[in-house]
Enzyme design. Structure first.
Site, mmCIF file in Angstrom:
data_model
loop_
_atom_site.group_PDB
_atom_site.id
_atom_site.type_symbol
_atom_site.label_atom_id
_atom_site.label_comp_id
_atom_site.label_asym_id
_atom_site.label_seq_id
_atom_site.Cartn_x
_atom_site.Cartn_y
_atom_site.Cartn_z
ATOM 1 N N ARG A 118 33.643 35.268 41.882
ATOM 2 C CA ARG A 118 34.993 35.654 41.208
ATOM 3 C C ARG A 118 35.322 34.819 39.931
ATOM 4 O O ARG A 118 36.011 33.908 39.632
ATOM 5 C CB ARG A 118 36.382 34.936 42.257
ATOM 6 C CG ARG A 118 36.068 35.663 43.606
ATOM 7 C CD ARG A 118 36.176 37.000 43.950
ATOM 8 N NE ARG A 118 37.521 37.765 43.772
ATOM 9 C CZ ARG A 118 38.365 37.773 44.922
ATOM 10 N NH1 ARG A 118 38.307 37.177 45.926
ATOM 11 N NH2 ARG A 118 39.466 38.551 44.671
ATOM 12 N N GLN A 123 34.663 40.104 36.651
ATOM 13 C CA GLN A 123 35.837 40.942 37.075
ATOM 14 C C GLN A 123 35.752 42.388 37.258
ATOM 15 O O GLN A 123 36.375 42.919 38.142
ATOM 16 C CB GLN A 123 37.016 40.579 36.064
ATOM 17 C CG GLN A 123 37.850 39.305 36.621
ATOM 18 C CD GLN A 123 38.922 38.821 35.738
ATOM 19 O OE1 GLN A 123 39.368 39.635 34.768
ATOM 20 N NE2 GLN A 123 39.495 37.618 35.795
ATOM 21 N N ASP A 126 34.371 43.362 40.565
ATOM 22 C CA ASP A 126 35.071 42.410 41.704
ATOM 23 C C ASP A 126 35.665 43.491 42.852
ATOM 24 O O ASP A 126 36.718 43.766 42.714
ATOM 25 C CB ASP A 126 35.910 41.499 41.224
ATOM 26 C CG ASP A 126 36.586 40.546 42.247
ATOM 27 O OD1 ASP A 126 36.457 40.770 43.594
ATOM 28 O OD2 ASP A 126 37.541 39.733 42.002
ATOM 29 N N SER A 129 38.764 42.244 44.866
ATOM 30 C CA SER A 129 39.953 42.414 44.011
ATOM 31 C C SER A 129 40.553 43.863 44.005
ATOM 32 O O SER A 129 41.418 44.317 44.184
ATOM 33 C CB SER A 129 39.857 42.038 42.551
ATOM 34 O OG SER A 129 39.696 40.623 42.573
ATOM 35 N N TYR A 223 40.588 29.587 45.994
ATOM 36 C CA TYR A 223 41.162 30.198 47.263
ATOM 37 C C TYR A 223 42.040 28.940 47.854
ATOM 38 O O TYR A 223 42.167 27.924 47.487
ATOM 39 C CB TYR A 223 39.990 30.474 48.004
ATOM 40 C CG TYR A 223 39.505 31.614 47.665
ATOM 41 C CD1 TYR A 223 39.685 32.893 47.909
ATOM 42 C CD2 TYR A 223 37.914 31.568 47.141
ATOM 43 C CE1 TYR A 223 39.147 34.062 47.582
ATOM 44 C CE2 TYR A 223 37.181 32.815 46.643
ATOM 45 C CZ TYR A 223 37.866 33.804 46.962
ATOM 46 O OH TYR A 223 37.062 35.051 46.515
HETATM 47 P P1 NAD Z 1 42.422 35.875 49.833
HETATM 48 O O1 NAD Z 1 42.381 37.420 50.315
HETATM 49 O O2 NAD Z 1 41.436 35.058 50.260
HETATM 50 O O3 NAD Z 1 43.819 35.256 50.351
HETATM 51 C C1 NAD Z 1 45.014 36.016 50.139
HETATM 52 C C2 NAD Z 1 46.051 34.904 49.822
HETATM 53 O O4 NAD Z 1 46.550 34.171 51.054
HETATM 54 C C3 NAD Z 1 45.805 33.814 48.806
HETATM 55 O O5 NAD Z 1 46.422 33.893 47.790
HETATM 56 C C4 NAD Z 1 45.832 32.512 49.672
HETATM 57 O O6 NAD Z 1 46.363 31.507 48.756
HETATM 58 C C5 NAD Z 1 46.740 33.072 50.609
HETATM 59 N N1 NAD Z 1 46.992 32.218 51.914
HETATM 60 C C6 NAD Z 1 46.170 31.549 52.410
HETATM 61 N N2 NAD Z 1 46.534 30.820 53.475
HETATM 62 C C7 NAD Z 1 47.718 30.661 53.465
HETATM 63 C C8 NAD Z 1 49.011 30.418 54.118
HETATM 64 N N3 NAD Z 1 48.562 29.636 55.277
HETATM 65 N N4 NAD Z 1 50.119 30.468 53.900
HETATM 66 C C9 NAD Z 1 50.419 31.429 53.067
HETATM 67 N N5 NAD Z 1 49.476 31.868 51.959
HETATM 68 C C10 NAD Z 1 48.186 31.882 52.207
HETATM 69 O O7 NAD Z 1 42.647 35.685 48.210
HETATM 70 P P2 NAD Z 1 42.351 36.930 46.829
HETATM 71 O O8 NAD Z 1 43.695 37.521 46.877
HETATM 72 O O9 NAD Z 1 41.111 37.406 47.115
HETATM 73 O O10 NAD Z 1 42.415 35.711 45.904
HETATM 74 C C11 NAD Z 1 43.168 34.615 45.744
HETATM 75 C C12 NAD Z 1 43.155 34.128 44.248
HETATM 76 O O11 NAD Z 1 41.916 34.020 43.749
HETATM 77 C C13 NAD Z 1 43.818 35.019 43.224
HETATM 78 O O12 NAD Z 1 45.151 35.042 43.318
HETATM 79 C C14 NAD Z 1 43.296 34.509 41.988
HETATM 80 O O13 NAD Z 1 44.021 33.333 41.525
HETATM 81 C C15 NAD Z 1 41.888 33.899 42.393
HETATM 82 N N6 NAD Z 1 41.010 35.234 41.732
HETATM 83 C C16 NAD Z 1 40.432 34.881 40.854
HETATM 84 C C17 NAD Z 1 39.414 36.045 40.460
HETATM 85 C C18 NAD Z 1 38.693 35.831 39.112
HETATM 86 O O14 NAD Z 1 38.897 35.057 38.457
HETATM 87 N N7 NAD Z 1 37.902 36.950 38.821
HETATM 88 C C19 NAD Z 1 39.421 37.477 41.010
HETATM 89 C C20 NAD Z 1 40.283 37.218 42.112
HETATM 90 C C21 NAD Z 1 41.102 36.310 42.604
#
Ligand code: NAD
Length: 370
Positions: A118, A123, A126, A129, A223
């Protein structure tokens, strides 16, 4: 230099790994593309559209290919028929590890789309995403469709109908897309996530971030971290009034490598108003909502609880287009001097390569196999 596009065999899988538009670009890059007959059918891409894009519509797992692209991993029997050295690109859940074992034995080079790092440079590849975006959109649409009332505020000569109250728990890629979609439909949206950056991201989507008297839980790689049982209980207690006040609840919370955190108990759902709707996108990973079942709609108290199962596949056309672009970008990254030649010292290539040349390169998977 041939790319093969597989017809997915799992009954619930409607997506295809490359769509005609991407085939045309890969042909320009110097590849031959062979598509298994009817590969795109369930995503509404016809064999003729692939032919027009320059593909040959004739392929089977006993034919040769440089790269075999699919959404789901190929079954063991199909893997065993591929030639040693063939590269695979697909989602590749490593638990259970049977497919990884078969790919290693067959000396295939397997790249797992969910392991693309990530990082900014990756991106465009990805797939987690791109598919989470589709799932988040679909979650809001399902909630709006199942809710027996308006999402938007309606001010009419016959009176004012207030907007629906939507609560989103977990505001990563899927959650933020669910928020954006519910907002576009006119609902009032509140959201909660444990990551520090989340409140600002929620507000930027026009929703109200819920601030609880709890610390944030930031883990490695941007994460979330797993909650302790005490923190989980406290979080549920603090969220209970928000859940009770919501017309529609959408949950998307996940922690990499763990079962999904249980954010909402059966009792909390039972306190929701008659006609409420719950959409649990984490059902397949154990569920954020106690009692939700993947692929099933059931009643808990007065609320309809919808458990997500392969949700991106429910919008197979756009999900395939986005996934296919991720795959095409990964193939392009691995094309050097007009040849398919992955640079294993590249962080992206190394990060997503699970097996190569009879060895398991991905360390957590290797540990799982030992
Ligand atoms: P994910 O699918 O692992 O999790 C989904 C969401 O659940 C996350 O936002 C996490 O914080 C939340 N979560 C976990 N436990 C929780 C709890 N107990 N209560 C409430 N919420 C909870 O995550 P994702 O959507 O794949 O990605 C998360 C973050 O990673 C993104 O928002 C972003 O900041 C980052 N990201 C970065 C890139 C990049 O830089 N290329 C790409 C994708 C995501």
């Amino acid at each position: 230099m041939k790319i093969a596009v597989v017809r997915e065999t799992r009954p619930a899988e409607r997506r295809v790994a490359l769509v005609p538009e991407q085939v045309a670009k890969l042909v320009q890059l110097g590849y031959e593309v062979a598509v298994e007959p009817a590969a795109g059918e369930r995503a509404l891409y016809s064999d003729d559209a692939y032919r027009e894009a320059g593909a040959e519509v004739a392929w089977g797992a006993d034919h040769a290919a440089t790269v075999v692209a699919s959404v789901q991993p190929l079954e063991r029997e199909r893997l065993q028929r591929l030639h040693a050295g063939t590269a695979l690109m697909s989602f590749l859940p490593t638990n259970p590890p049977d497919v990884v074992r078969a790919a290693t034995r067959a000396r295939l080079t397997a790249f797992a789309m969910e392991l693309i790092p990530r990082i900014s440079r990756a991106q465009a590849m990805d797939a987690l995403s791109s598919q989470a975006l589709v799932a988040g959109y679909r979650a809001a649409i399902v909630a709006a469709e199942r809710l027996p009332r308006f999402f938007p505020l309606n001010m009419t000569a016959a009176g004012t109908v207030p907007p629906a109250q939507v609560l989103v728990l977990g505001a990563g890629v899927a959650g933020l897309q669910a928020i954006a979609t519910a907002k576009r439909l006119g609902a009032v949206v509140k959201a909660y996530d444990v990551r520090t950056a989340a409140a600002e991201e929620i507000a930027s989507m026009g929703a109200q971030p819920i601030e609880l008297e709890l610390g944030t839980l930031d883990g490695p790689g941007g994460y979330a971290r797993e909650m302790t049982p005490e923190r989980a209980q406290l979080q549920r207690d603090l969220l209970a009034p928000y859940v009770a006040g919501a017309d529609a609840l959408i949950t998307t919370a996940a922690v990499p490598g763990r079962t999904a955190p249980m954010l909402v108990t059966r009792e909390m759902v039972e306190r929701m108003k008659p006609g409420s709707v719950v959409v649990d996108l984490a059902s397949e990973q154990g569920g954020n909502v106690e009692g939700s079942v993947a692929g099933t709609e059931l009643m808990i108290g007065n609320a309809l609880v919808w458990g997500g199962s392969n949700v991106p596949s429910q919008l197979a056309g756009p999900a395939s287009r986005l996934y296919g672009q991720n795959v095409a970008n990964l193939i392009t990254l691995m094309t050097r001097n007009a040849a398919f030649d992955p640079d294993f010292s590249d962080e992206i290539v190394a990060g997503c390569c699970v097996t190569h040349d009879g060895k398991v390169l991905h360390e957590p998977t290797r540990e799982l196999l030992e």
